[in-house]
Design a protein around this motif. Structure first.
Motif, PDB file in Angstrom:
ATOM      1  N   PHE A 164       0.833  -1.209   0.000  1.00  0.00           N
ATOM      2  CA  PHE A 164       0.000   0.000   0.000  1.00  0.00           C
ATOM      3  C   PHE A 164       0.862   1.252   0.000  1.00  0.00           C
ATOM      4  O   PHE A 164       0.562   2.225  -0.693  1.00  0.00           O
ATOM      5  CB  PHE A 164      -0.928   0.012   1.223  1.00  0.00           C
ATOM      6  N   SER A 165       1.952   1.258   0.779  1.00  0.00           N
ATOM      7  CA  SER A 165       2.815   2.436   0.838  1.00  0.00           C
ATOM      8  C   SER A 165       3.428   2.709  -0.538  1.00  0.00           C
ATOM      9  O   SER A 165       3.578   3.858  -0.948  1.00  0.00           O
ATOM     10  CB  SER A 165       3.920   2.246   1.885  1.00  0.00           C
ATOM     11  N   ARG A 166       3.766   1.637  -1.270  1.00  0.00           N
ATOM     12  CA  ARG A 166       4.303   1.833  -2.609  1.00  0.00           C
ATOM     13  C   ARG A 166       3.222   2.368  -3.546  1.00  0.00           C
ATOM     14  O   ARG A 166       3.485   3.218  -4.394  1.00  0.00           O
ATOM     15  CB  ARG A 166       4.873   0.527  -3.159  1.00  0.00           C
ATOM     16  N   ARG A 167       1.988   1.888  -3.393  1.00  0.00           N
ATOM     17  CA  ARG A 167       0.885   2.396  -4.206  1.00  0.00           C
ATOM     18  C   ARG A 167       0.699   3.897  -3.974  1.00  0.00           C
ATOM     19  O   ARG A 167       0.464   4.673  -4.910  1.00  0.00           O
ATOM     20  CB  ARG A 167      -0.386   1.603  -3.865  1.00  0.00           C
ATOM     21  N   PHE A 168       0.837   4.346  -2.711  1.00  0.00           N
ATOM     22  CA  PHE A 168       0.718   5.777  -2.400  1.00  0.00           C
ATOM     23  C   PHE A 168       1.824   6.557  -3.102  1.00  0.00           C
ATOM     24  O   PHE A 168       1.586   7.619  -3.680  1.00  0.00           O
ATOM     25  CB  PHE A 168       0.797   5.997  -0.885  1.00  0.00           C
ATOM     26  N   SER A 169       3.052   6.023  -3.075  1.00  0.00           N
ATOM     27  CA  SER A 169       4.179   6.695  -3.731  1.00  0.00           C
ATOM     28  C   SER A 169       3.957   6.769  -5.232  1.00  0.00           C
ATOM     29  O   SER A 169       4.266   7.783  -5.875  1.00  0.00           O
ATOM     30  CB  SER A 169       5.480   5.947  -3.438  1.00  0.00           C
ATOM     31  N   ILE A 170       3.426   5.677  -5.811  1.00  0.00           N
ATOM     32  CA  ILE A 170       3.156   5.660  -7.250  1.00  0.00           C
ATOM     33  C   ILE A 170       2.139   6.735  -7.606  1.00  0.00           C
ATOM     34  O   ILE A 170       2.323   7.488  -8.571  1.00  0.00           O
ATOM     35  CB  ILE A 170       2.665   4.274  -7.703  1.00  0.00           C
ATOM     36  N   ASN A 171       1.062   6.814  -6.833  1.00  0.00           N
ATOM     37  CA  ASN A 171       0.018   7.792  -7.130  1.00  0.00           C
ATOM     38  C   ASN A 171       0.560   9.213  -7.061  1.00  0.00           C
ATOM     39  O   ASN A 171       0.246  10.061  -7.904  1.00  0.00           O
ATOM     40  CB  ASN A 171      -1.155   7.623  -6.165  1.00  0.00           C
ATOM     41  N   LYS A 172       1.414   9.465  -6.081  1.00  0.00           N
ATOM     42  CA  LYS A 172       2.023  10.793  -5.942  1.00  0.00           C
ATOM     43  C   LYS A 172       2.891  11.118  -7.153  1.00  0.00           C
ATOM     44  O   LYS A 172       2.821  12.224  -7.718  1.00  0.00           O
ATOM     45  CB  LYS A 172       2.853  10.835  -4.655  1.00  0.00           C
ATOM     46  N   GLU A 173       3.701  10.165  -7.579  1.00  0.00           N
ATOM     47  CA  GLU A 173       4.555  10.400  -8.740  1.00  0.00           C
ATOM     48  C   GLU A 173       3.764  10.435 -10.041  1.00  0.00           C
ATOM     49  O   GLU A 173       4.125  11.169 -10.972  1.00  0.00           O
ATOM     50  CB  GLU A 173       5.665   9.344  -8.813  1.00  0.00           C
ATOM     51  N   ASP A 174       2.678   9.660 -10.128  1.00  0.00           N
ATOM     52  CA  ASP A 174       1.831   9.702 -11.319  1.00  0.00           C
ATOM     53  C   ASP A 174       1.328  11.115 -11.582  1.00  0.00           C
ATOM     54  O   ASP A 174       1.279  11.579 -12.730  1.00  0.00           O
ATOM     55  CB  ASP A 174       0.638   8.755 -11.167  1.00  0.00           C
ATOM     56  N   ARG A 175       0.953  11.801 -10.514  1.00  0.00           N
ATOM     57  CA  ARG A 175       0.484  13.186 -10.651  1.00  0.00           C
ATOM     58  C   ARG A 175       1.594  14.082 -11.192  1.00  0.00           C
ATOM     59  O   ARG A 175       1.359  14.948 -12.040  1.00  0.00           O
ATOM     60  CB  ARG A 175      -0.033  13.703  -9.315  1.00  0.00           C
ATOM     61  N   LEU A 176       2.812  13.843 -10.711  1.00  0.00           N
ATOM     62  CA  LEU A 176       3.953  14.625 -11.189  1.00  0.00           C
ATOM     63  C   LEU A 176       4.242  14.358 -12.662  1.00  0.00           C
ATOM     64  O   LEU A 176       4.656  15.260 -13.390  1.00  0.00           O
ATOM     65  CB  LEU A 176       5.195  14.299 -10.359  1.00  0.00           C
ATOM     66  N   VAL A 177       4.027  13.119 -13.096  1.00  0.00           N
ATOM     67  CA  VAL A 177       4.266  12.770 -14.496  1.00  0.00           C
ATOM     68  C   VAL A 177       3.431  13.656 -15.415  1.00  0.00           C
ATOM     69  O   VAL A 177       3.939  14.232 -16.391  1.00  0.00           O
ATOM     70  CB  VAL A 177       3.959  11.278 -14.746  1.00  0.00           C
ATOM     71  N   TRP A 178       2.143  13.773 -15.113  1.00  0.00           N
ATOM     72  CA  TRP A 178       1.261  14.596 -15.952  1.00  0.00           C
ATOM     73  C   TRP A 178       1.684  16.060 -15.891  1.00  0.00           C
ATOM     74  O   TRP A 178       1.748  16.740 -16.922  1.00  0.00           O
ATOM     75  CB  TRP A 178      -0.187  14.437 -15.495  1.00  0.00           C
ATOM     76  N   GLU A 179       1.988  16.523 -14.687  1.00  0.00           N
ATOM     77  CA  GLU A 179       2.384  17.927 -14.511  1.00  0.00           C
ATOM     78  C   GLU A 179       3.677  18.232 -15.267  1.00  0.00           C
ATOM     79  O   GLU A 179       3.776  19.239 -15.985  1.00  0.00           O
ATOM     80  CB  GLU A 179       2.561  18.218 -13.022  1.00  0.00           C
ATOM     81  N   ASN A 180       4.670  17.358 -15.127  1.00  0.00           N
ATOM     82  CA  ASN A 180       5.971  17.610 -15.756  1.00  0.00           C
ATOM     83  C   ASN A 180       5.919  17.513 -17.275  1.00  0.00           C
ATOM     84  O   ASN A 180       6.734  18.128 -17.970  1.00  0.00           O
ATOM     85  CB  ASN A 180       7.020  16.640 -15.205  1.00  0.00           C
TER      86      ASN A 180
END
Length: 265
Positions: free
Chosen positions: A210-226
């Protein structure tokens, strides 16, 4: 003249699973394979195991900045027309996987291919735990949370040369970033192979908690932004929901995929 396929395997203290991975490549029916090992200075028997497989074309062992850095090193060393990534705890599903991939790339208009994946028990590769049936791709599906199983994705080397390598600023989402750049921004031609290409062990880095899923979701948002593009309001909620069907009746799904493979040859 046939296509050369480069397979890159990143390792770091991978002795427990690496032999299965290497054997699955060695036993492929397709002849023109360049297998590259990028090792992060392992301290176990990883390199001793790799040395027992003469089919390996290149081994590079040195400190790196994580798995995506290792993948980039492998791409830089690759001389194949097509490049795929095979994790050190995954195996090619059968001995005709690369043959199928090469056949699909005979169409010069195809830039990348992908297929289906099954998650298997860590200690028993014949025991199916989850089934990831990817299905055919249509432009824009990433907005709806769709993803191809990244370990099944094989890409023409020229795509990496034109559109860039993995962004090592991401710890867990560089593959997602790569797919956004290739499929949404640059609209490369992607083809689906309706067959299981990879068996992935559960419980490894790629299957996560679950902690890795949270990290993925956080970085996924950055992917779109970047990448300066906006997802739909529901995109990042749909992405994990897409995986729910992987857990539904895996034995029945596997029987259907096996039946389809037998009847398609």
């Amino acid at each position: 003249m046939g296509l050369k396929i480069t397979i890159i395997t990143a390792t770091w203290n991978s002795a427990a699973t690496l032999e299965d991975t290497l054997r699955s490549v060695k036993e492929q029916s397709y002849a023109d394979i360049e297998h590259i090992i990028i090792d992060g200075a392992s301290t176990d028997d990883t390199l001793k195991i790799a040395d027992r497989f003469p089919h390996i074309a290149k081994i590079c062992s040195e400190k790196d900045n994580g798995i995506y850095d290792a993948m980039n090193k492998g791409i830089a060393l690759a001389t194949g027309d097509i490049i795929g990534i095979l994790n050190s705890d995954d195996v090619l599903a059968d001995n005709r996987v690369i043959e199928r991939i090469a056949a699909r790339f005979e169409d010069a208009g195809i830039d990348a291919v992908y297929g289906d994946l099954v998650f298997v028990d860590r200690n028993d590769l014949s025991r199916i735990k989850r089934v990831w049936k990817a299905g055919s791709y249509r432009y824009g599906q990433l907005y709806r949370g769709w993803m191809p199983p990244h370990p099944t994705v094989y890409v023409r080397r020229g795509c990496y040369e034109r559109f860039g390598l993995f962004n090592i600023d991401y710890k867990v989402a560089a593959d997602y970033d790569m797919l956004i750049r290739l499929l949404l921004i640059n609209r490369i031609a992607l083809a689906y192979i309706p067959a299981v290409l990879i068996r992935m062990r559960t419980g490894g880095v790629s299957t996560g908690s679950f902690s890795r899923r949270f990290s993925i979701n956080k970085e996924d948002r950055l992917v779109w932004e970047n990448n300066k593009i906006s997802p739909r309001w529901y995109t990042l909620y749909c992405k994990p929901l897409y995986k729910v069907k992987q857990f539904l009746f895996p034995a029945l799904q596997w029987r259907w995929l096996s039946y389809r493979r037998r009847n398609r040859g």
